[in-house]
Design a protein around this motif. Sequence first.
Motif, PDB file in Angstrom:
ATOM      1  N   THR A 181       0.867  -1.182   0.000  1.00 19.08           N
ATOM      2  CA  THR A 181       0.000   0.000   0.000  1.00 19.08           C
ATOM      3  C   THR A 181       0.900   1.227   0.000  1.00 19.08           C
ATOM      4  OG1 THR A 181      -1.968   1.013   1.010  1.00 19.08           O
ATOM      5  CG2 THR A 181      -0.219   0.309   2.503  1.00 19.08           C
ATOM      6  N   THR A 233       1.339  -5.532   7.066  1.00 18.08           N
ATOM      7  CA  THR A 233       1.741  -5.563   8.484  1.00 18.08           C
ATOM      8  C   THR A 233       1.266  -6.855   9.131  1.00 18.08           C
ATOM      9  OG1 THR A 233       1.446  -3.163   8.537  1.00 18.08           O
ATOM     10  CG2 THR A 233       1.617  -4.290  10.673  1.00 18.08           C
ATOM     11  N   THR A 234       0.012  -7.184   8.899  1.00 16.88           N
ATOM     12  CA  THR A 234      -0.575  -8.386   9.488  1.00 16.88           C
ATOM     13  C   THR A 234       0.053  -9.642   8.894  1.00 16.88           C
ATOM     14  OG1 THR A 234      -2.622  -7.212   9.947  1.00 16.88           O
ATOM     15  CG2 THR A 234      -2.766  -9.609   9.782  1.00 16.88           C
ATOM     16  N   PRO A 238      -8.001   4.301  -0.443  1.00 20.13           N
ATOM     17  CA  PRO A 238      -7.704   3.092   0.342  1.00 20.13           C
ATOM     18  C   PRO A 238      -6.249   2.638   0.211  1.00 20.13           C
ATOM     19  CG  PRO A 238      -9.451   2.671  -1.302  1.00 20.13           C
ATOM     20  CD  PRO A 238      -9.102   4.113  -1.408  1.00 20.13           C
ATOM     21  N   THR A 297      -7.436  -6.015  15.937  1.00 18.29           N
ATOM     22  CA  THR A 297      -7.261  -4.643  16.394  1.00 18.29           C
ATOM     23  C   THR A 297      -7.053  -4.634  17.894  1.00 18.29           C
ATOM     24  OG1 THR A 297      -8.317  -2.468  16.647  1.00 18.29           O
ATOM     25  CG2 THR A 297      -9.792  -4.373  16.479  1.00 18.29           C
ATOM     26  N   HIS A 298      -6.228  -3.713  18.347  1.00 19.96           N
ATOM     27  CA  HIS A 298      -6.032  -3.538  19.791  1.00 19.96           C
ATOM     28  C   HIS A 298      -7.185  -2.774  20.428  1.00 19.96           C
ATOM     29  CE1 HIS A 298      -1.818  -4.307  18.429  1.00 19.96           C
ATOM     30  NE2 HIS A 298      -1.836  -5.051  19.510  1.00 19.96           N
TER      31      HIS A 298
HETATM   32  N1  LIG Z   1      -1.942  -4.825  -1.920  1.00 19.62           N
HETATM   33  C1  LIG Z   1      -2.965  -5.599  -1.570  1.00 19.62           C
HETATM   34  O1  LIG Z   1      -3.291  -6.561  -2.259  1.00 19.62           O
HETATM   35  C2  LIG Z   1      -3.693  -5.269  -0.295  1.00 19.62           C
HETATM   36  C3  LIG Z   1      -4.438  -6.246   0.393  1.00 19.62           C
HETATM   37  C4  LIG Z   1      -5.051  -5.881   1.579  1.00 19.62           C
HETATM   38  C5  LIG Z   1      -4.937  -4.578   2.054  1.00 19.62           C
HETATM   39  N2  LIG Z   1      -4.220  -3.654   1.360  1.00 19.62           N
HETATM   40  C6  LIG Z   1      -4.010  -2.296   1.821  1.00 19.62           C
HETATM   41  O2  LIG Z   1      -3.056  -2.363   2.877  1.00 19.62           O
HETATM   42  C7  LIG Z   1      -3.334  -1.322   3.819  1.00 19.62           C
HETATM   43  C8  LIG Z   1      -3.500  -1.938   5.187  1.00 19.62           C
HETATM   44  O3  LIG Z   1      -2.333  -2.663   5.494  1.00 19.62           O
HETATM   45  P1  LIG Z   1      -1.412  -2.313   6.742  1.00 19.62           P
HETATM   46  O4  LIG Z   1      -0.221  -3.181   6.616  1.00 19.62           O
HETATM   47  O5  LIG Z   1      -1.228  -0.837   6.817  1.00 19.62           O
HETATM   48  O6  LIG Z   1      -2.354  -2.698   7.998  1.00 19.62           O
HETATM   49  P2  LIG Z   1      -3.073  -4.069   8.369  1.00 19.62           P
HETATM   50  O7  LIG Z   1      -2.103  -5.198   8.344  1.00 19.62           O
HETATM   51  O8  LIG Z   1      -4.330  -4.225   7.590  1.00 19.62           O
HETATM   52  O9  LIG Z   1      -3.494  -3.734   9.873  1.00 19.62           O
HETATM   53  C9  LIG Z   1      -2.482  -3.513  10.833  1.00 19.62           C
HETATM   54  C10 LIG Z   1      -3.162  -3.114  12.126  1.00 19.62           C
HETATM   55  O10 LIG Z   1      -4.043  -4.149  12.570  1.00 19.62           O
HETATM   56  C11 LIG Z   1      -3.992  -4.265  13.996  1.00 19.62           C
HETATM   57  N3  LIG Z   1      -3.397  -5.560  14.303  1.00 19.62           N
HETATM   58  C12 LIG Z   1      -2.645  -6.358  13.485  1.00 19.62           C
HETATM   59  N4  LIG Z   1      -2.294  -7.487  14.122  1.00 19.62           N
HETATM   60  C13 LIG Z   1      -2.842  -7.420  15.357  1.00 19.62           C
HETATM   61  C14 LIG Z   1      -2.848  -8.287  16.476  1.00 19.62           C
HETATM   62  N5  LIG Z   1      -2.217  -9.481  16.441  1.00 19.62           N
HETATM   63  N6  LIG Z   1      -3.526  -7.911  17.583  1.00 19.62           N
HETATM   64  C15 LIG Z   1      -4.172  -6.738  17.620  1.00 19.62           C
HETATM   65  N7  LIG Z   1      -4.203  -5.866  16.593  1.00 19.62           N
HETATM   66  C16 LIG Z   1      -3.541  -6.207  15.482  1.00 19.62           C
HETATM   67  C17 LIG Z   1      -3.112  -3.126  14.466  1.00 19.62           C
HETATM   68  O11 LIG Z   1      -3.937  -1.978  14.585  1.00 19.62           O
HETATM   69  P3  LIG Z   1      -4.366  -1.263  15.976  1.00 19.62           P
HETATM   70  O12 LIG Z   1      -3.262  -1.463  16.963  1.00 19.62           O
HETATM   71  O13 LIG Z   1      -4.575   0.192  15.568  1.00 19.62           O
HETATM   72  O14 LIG Z   1      -5.653  -1.902  16.364  1.00 19.62           O
HETATM   73  C18 LIG Z   1      -2.201  -2.927  13.274  1.00 19.62           C
HETATM   74  O15 LIG Z   1      -1.624  -1.638  13.211  1.00 19.62           O
HETATM   75  C19 LIG Z   1      -4.563  -0.597   3.310  1.00 19.62           C
HETATM   76  O16 LIG Z   1      -4.127   0.498   2.533  1.00 19.62           O
HETATM   77  C20 LIG Z   1      -5.225  -1.619   2.416  1.00 19.62           C
HETATM   78  O17 LIG Z   1      -6.025  -1.002   1.421  1.00 19.62           O
HETATM   79  C21 LIG Z   1      -3.581  -3.999   0.211  1.00 19.62           C
END
Ligand SMILES: NC(=O)c1ccc[n+]([C@@H]2O[C@H](COP(=O)([O-])OP(=O)(O)OC[C@H]3O[C@@H](n4cnc5c(N)ncnc54)[C@H](OP(=O)(O)O)[C@@H]3O)[C@@H](O)[C@H]2O)c1
Lengths: 217, 217
Positions: free
Chosen positions: B18, B159-160, B27, B115-116
């Motif tokens: 992203t 991240t996840t 997004p 999410t936390h």
């Molecule tokens: N390229 C693609 O094919 C693709 C696919 C999917 C998504 N995306 C894009 O990727 C972006 C999102 O990805 P990202 O890497 O920034 O974030 P993400 O992996 O979707 O979410 C990370 C957030 O989730 C929460 N989290 C993750 N693991 C956790 C755990 N074990 N326990 C509690 N909370 C947890 C935390 O948020 P909190 O601490 O704030 O709760 C963490 O900051 C968006 O722009 C989306 O549109 C792209």
Amino acid sequence: MSRLRVHSLAISLDGFATGEGLSTEAPFGHAGGRLMEWFFPTRTFVEASGHEAEAQGPGTRGIDDAFAAASWNGIGAEIMGRGKFGPQTGPWQDDSWRGWWGEEPPFHSPVVVLTHHPRPDFAAGETTFLFRDASPRDALALATELADGLDVRLGGGATTIRSFLDEDLVDHLHLVVVPIVLGRGVRIWDGQEGLEGRFSVEATASPSGVVHYLFTR
Amino acid sequence: MSRLRVHSLAISLDGFATGEGLSTEAPFGHAGGRLMEWFFPTRTFVEASGHEAEAQGPGTRGIDDAFAAASWNGIGAEIMGRGKFGPQTGPWQDDSWRGWWGEEPPFHSPVVVLTHHPRPDFAAGETTFLFRDASPRDALALATELADGLDVRLGGGATTIRSFLDEDLVDHLHLVVVPIVLGRGVRIWDGQEGLEGRFSVEATASPSGVVHYLFTR
Ligand SMILES: NC(=O)c1ccc[n+]([C@@H]2O[C@H](COP(=O)([O-])OP(=O)(O)OC[C@H]3O[C@@H](n4cnc5c(N)ncnc54)[C@H](OP(=O)(O)O)[C@@H]3O)[C@@H](O)[C@H]2O)c1
Ligand SMILES: NC(=O)c1ccc[n+]([C@@H]2O[C@H](COP(=O)([O-])OP(=O)(O)OC[C@H]3O[C@@H](n4cnc5c(N)ncnc54)[C@H](OP(=O)(O)O)[C@@H]3O)[C@@H](O)[C@H]2O)c1
């Protein structure tokens, strides 16, 4: 018009063209030989190096060899960073290090080695190494003159290639993506946001597992 | 045995899944729609979205569609990060944001949103969103139970996915490398040195210009 061409720059999935911890024993640091494994079986490498035994025959003739061979067509001079020439940093301690390539280097043409630290030029076989502190543009002007109507190869490493991309001097960029994640080293992509806008990009997967990317214009 | 599968994670040449500057209007931040352009013409997308007009027909049936379609086979639950669910950060201000997918989301199964920050579960169509603060291992145990013998999809973002790779919980990782250099955003490769050692890796170039990478074990 003489063109500036990068050929067969091998990078990991995460974009590293070399690893960490370079030394005379480890030209690619912790990457070891992994970035070049696609290259060693090719006929181009076998014929240039005489390593038939290791390649278990005369070498392959597939996609990887086609790309490897293209590196030598119509090149009249090379530009490289001092990091490709050797692992030394800072002022040259003495002139005993003469590169990785022995007394008959494969270039058979002038090679401009970019470095901020002065060092006398020398010849080895048909290759001349010229050490210069010059901007990418001035280095290219010098190499173009030396190439005498042929193209100039930009040999690497990634630091040097990036500085030429920053000045939009590169006409042809061939990258070989090797399916390993190196994690650390020198990255080709840093500062290159939007690079695809200046080139057309073509990807070809090889049965060996690497993917060849051609950026042309 | 239920497997954990990542499908169609689109990344740039420099590994970003992203861009920077996420919002409800963007997004993928500054990446815009570029990471998903390979996907929109596929029959899998057209049939799921009803966007025949934009795709100028029923959708393509080539390599890209084959990989896109595989994402939906034998999946009984999904795990995603809250960053895939929406661009909000920190405590939920209210519960009005219900994801990008409208009132009939395409999942048709339970979705565990990590999410936390606590938030009540809710249902939309056949999809249930469950908000959980759980380790990757515990989240997988929950999703596996909900999947009732089928596989679990790990939907992203990067991240996840990285946190599940760190625990060696991922069985199948399909990445789509889009030929653009994004320069900034969230990278899939960070901390993944040596990843290839735990998988076999296969690369397939599509006529559309993307390269599909499959990490399987
Ligand atoms: N390229 C693609 O094919 C693709 C696919 C999917 C998504 N995306 C894009 O990727 C972006 C999102 O990805 P990202 O890497 O920034 O974030 P993400 O992996 O979707 O979410 C990370 C957030 O989730 C929460 N989290 C993750 N693991 C956790 C755990 N074990 N326990 C509690 N909370 C947890 C935390 O948020 P909190 O601490 O704030 O709760 C963490 O900051 C968006 O722009 C989306 O549109 C792209
Ligand atoms: N993957 C591949 O296919 C491939 C290809 C070639 C090389 N390599 C590897 O890449 C590594 C070297 O790459 P690198 O990126 O670390 O270094 P590099 O690009 O070879 O050299 C960078 C150095 O050259 C000098 N330099 C560059 N531009 C200059 C300029 N305009 N004026 C003056 N000096 C200039 C500077 O050194 P000073 O300031 O110290 O003089 C600079 O630190 C080695 O491990 C090599 O084996 C890999």
